[in-house]
Design an enzyme around this catalytic site. Structure first.
Site, short mmCIF file in Angstrom:
data_model
loop_
_atom_site.label_atom_id
_atom_site.label_comp_id
_atom_site.label_asym_id
_atom_site.label_seq_id
_atom_site.Cartn_x
_atom_site.Cartn_y
_atom_site.Cartn_z
N LEU A 5 0.61 -1.22 -0.05
CA LEU A 5 -0.12 0.06 -0.05
C LEU A 5 0.86 1.11 -0.07
CD1 LEU A 5 -2.97 -1.08 2.58
CD2 LEU A 5 -2.95 -0.74 -0.28
N ASP A 39 9.06 -8.96 3.23
CA ASP A 39 8.94 -8.76 2.04
C ASP A 39 9.61 -7.44 1.49
OD1 ASP A 39 8.28 -9.78 -0.80
OD2 ASP A 39 6.54 -8.48 -0.69
N ASP A 73 0.39 -9.47 -5.36
CA ASP A 73 1.76 -8.76 -4.96
C ASP A 73 1.72 -7.29 -5.57
OD1 ASP A 73 4.38 -8.01 -4.18
OD2 ASP A 73 5.32 -9.30 -5.62
N HIS A 94 3.90 1.84 -8.61
CA HIS A 94 5.37 2.63 -8.76
C HIS A 94 4.67 3.91 -9.66
CE1 HIS A 94 8.20 -0.06 -6.92
NE2 HIS A 94 7.93 -1.08 -7.78
ZN LIG Z 1 5.73 -8.08 -2.40
ZN LIG Z 2 8.42 -10.04 -2.69
#
Ligand SMILES: [Zn+2]
Ligand SMILES: [Zn+2]
Length: 425
Positions: free
Chosen positions: A63, A152, A305, A309
């Site tokens: 987010l 992550d 995922d 950007h």
């Molecule tokens: Zn990710």
């Molecule tokens: Zn990742």
């Protein structure tokens, strides 16, 4: 709160093995009854020809807030989630600052409450400042509401830290989610290592970078009894490792992102940075491998995922552009078009990977339409044909490789806690 009767829809709830045409009554924010008749409800939705599912869950979303609001905010990200059919998302902690303290968990929850769109569950950092050195205060973070742990954005590179993360999280029955990548093997890498990378003269990221870490983590989960969730599996060999680990009783689960079952490394011939993600798009054999994993149940979850950007970042040349694509608003259409319609998965199996399976892994009281459950519902038009137009995205970012794709299947009405939060009709 208004009462809502959803009539004539094909209700598919994998959590209770339900798949039949019936009506669902939502009352006081809960699922109240099946086979109900119209009786003065405030809202009646005719769902003939539609699929009525538990609200979809995406357990892997970035987010960007706090720190990178030019890419996404909690308000825009949750709007994108609703438009994609998701009523609950789990957000990743690689924000600036990272989500590694009670205060930062509370900040996310506060912003999500203010946005008042979909449910947001917080995945917190495994390590302090996401630096990969010292364990974060796991107990305090659980107390603040963290549902799982990950670094992550980066892998948990240190095996001793990973082992202790499994041990600590086990005390709270929380899973550790890892981005499996041996960084020494992918340094300067832009795309999947293979023939295409060689032809294009781009540096490669070998499948072994993922496979080695997945194998390491499986060994550590087995040794500790910890709960391991493999994020964004992209190689057939990693799917295989998970399959074998599950067979001998290791507590491992896995997710795959839509781009990894729909695209190959050949897309990079365009030199378009919207095909640059990490893990990278793989060669055909791996795409078949993850698809087989979805079919035989090795892969429990489909998660996007979602990695927004801003345009100016993605517009840089390929080796400088950041990794990642947005995913919330195209996931369902890709699942229908590429997995369900070609016959790889039936509707209940596909929906399980978007509802009760992620709920089970994160222990969320979601992903079900059992009587008494929260009235989170996604009404899907399985026959809707539409063209992906990034200009229509609710997300603040438009970095998608699927622009112009013709997809079938789209969320039509999205209900969160008994309130209609999105309506495309
Ligand atoms: Zn990710
Ligand atoms: Zn990742």
């Amino acid at each position: 709160m208004p009462n809502i009767l959803i009539q004539n829809g094909r209700v598919i709830d994998p959590s209770q093995g339900l798949d039949r045409v019936t009506s669902v009554l939502l009352r006081d924010g809960k699922v109240a009854a099946y086979d109900a008749e119209p009786n003065g409800q405030d809202t009646i939705i005719d769902a003939a020809g539609r699929i009525v599912a538990p609200g979809l869950i995406d357990m892997h979303v970035h987010l960007r807030e706090p720190g990178r609001e030019e890419d996404e905010t909690i308000a825009t990200g949750t709007a994108a989630a609703l438009s994609g059919g998701f009523t609950s998302i789990a957000c990743m902690p690689n924000t600036e600052p990272p989500i590694d303290s009670q205060g930062s968990v509370e900040f996310i929850k506060g912003q999500a409450a203010r946005a008042d769109r979909c449910n947001v569950f917080v995945v917190a950092c495994v390590s302090k400042n996401r630096a990969g050195e010292e364990l974060a205060e796991i107990g305090q973070l659980v107390e603040a509401g963290a549902v799982a742990f990950t670094d992550d954005g980066s892998p948990i590179a240190n095996p001793e830290l990973m082992r202790r993360a499994f041990e600590y999280c086990l005390m709270f029955d929380k899973p550790v989610l890892n981005h499996a990548e041996i960084l020494e093997l992918t340094e300067h890498g832009v795309m999947h290592e293979g023939l295409t990378a060689m032809l294009l003269g781009l540096s490669g990221m070998p499948p072994a970078a993922e496979d080695v870490m997945v194998s390491r983590d499986i060994a550590l989960a087995e040794a500790t009894g910890g709960r391991y969730h493999v994020m964004h599996v992209s190689t057939g060999s990693a799917v295989d490792a998970v399959r074998r680990a599950k067979a001998r009783g290791v507590r491992v689960t896995a997710e795959v992102a839509p781009h990894h079952f729909t695209l190959t490394d050949e897309s990079l011939r365009s030199f378009d940075s919207n095909f640059k993600m990490n893990p990278p798009l793989r060669a055909k054999g791996h795409v078949k491998g993850v698809t087989d994993g979805l079919i035989d149940g090795t892969i429990d979850v489909i998660a996007t995922d979602h990695a927004p950007h801003a345009k100016e970042k993605k517009m840089q040349e390929l080796d400088r552009a950041p990794f990642g694509i947005v995913g919330l608003e195209t996931a369902l259409g890709l699942v229908v078009t590429k997995l369900i319609n070609p016959g790889h998965l039936d509707w209940p199996t596909a929906l399980a990977k978007l509802t009760c399976n992620p709920a089970r892994i994160l222990h969320l009281p979601k992903g079900t339409l059992q009587i008494g459950a929260d009235a989170d519902v996604t009404i899907i038009n399985p026959a809707a044909r539409w063209t992906v137009d990034p200009a229509e995205f609710r997300s603040k970012s438009t970095n998608t490789p699927f622009a112009g794709w013709e997809l079938t299947g789209r969320a039509e009405v999205v209900i969160v806690g008994g309130r209609i939060k999105f309506d495309r009709r």
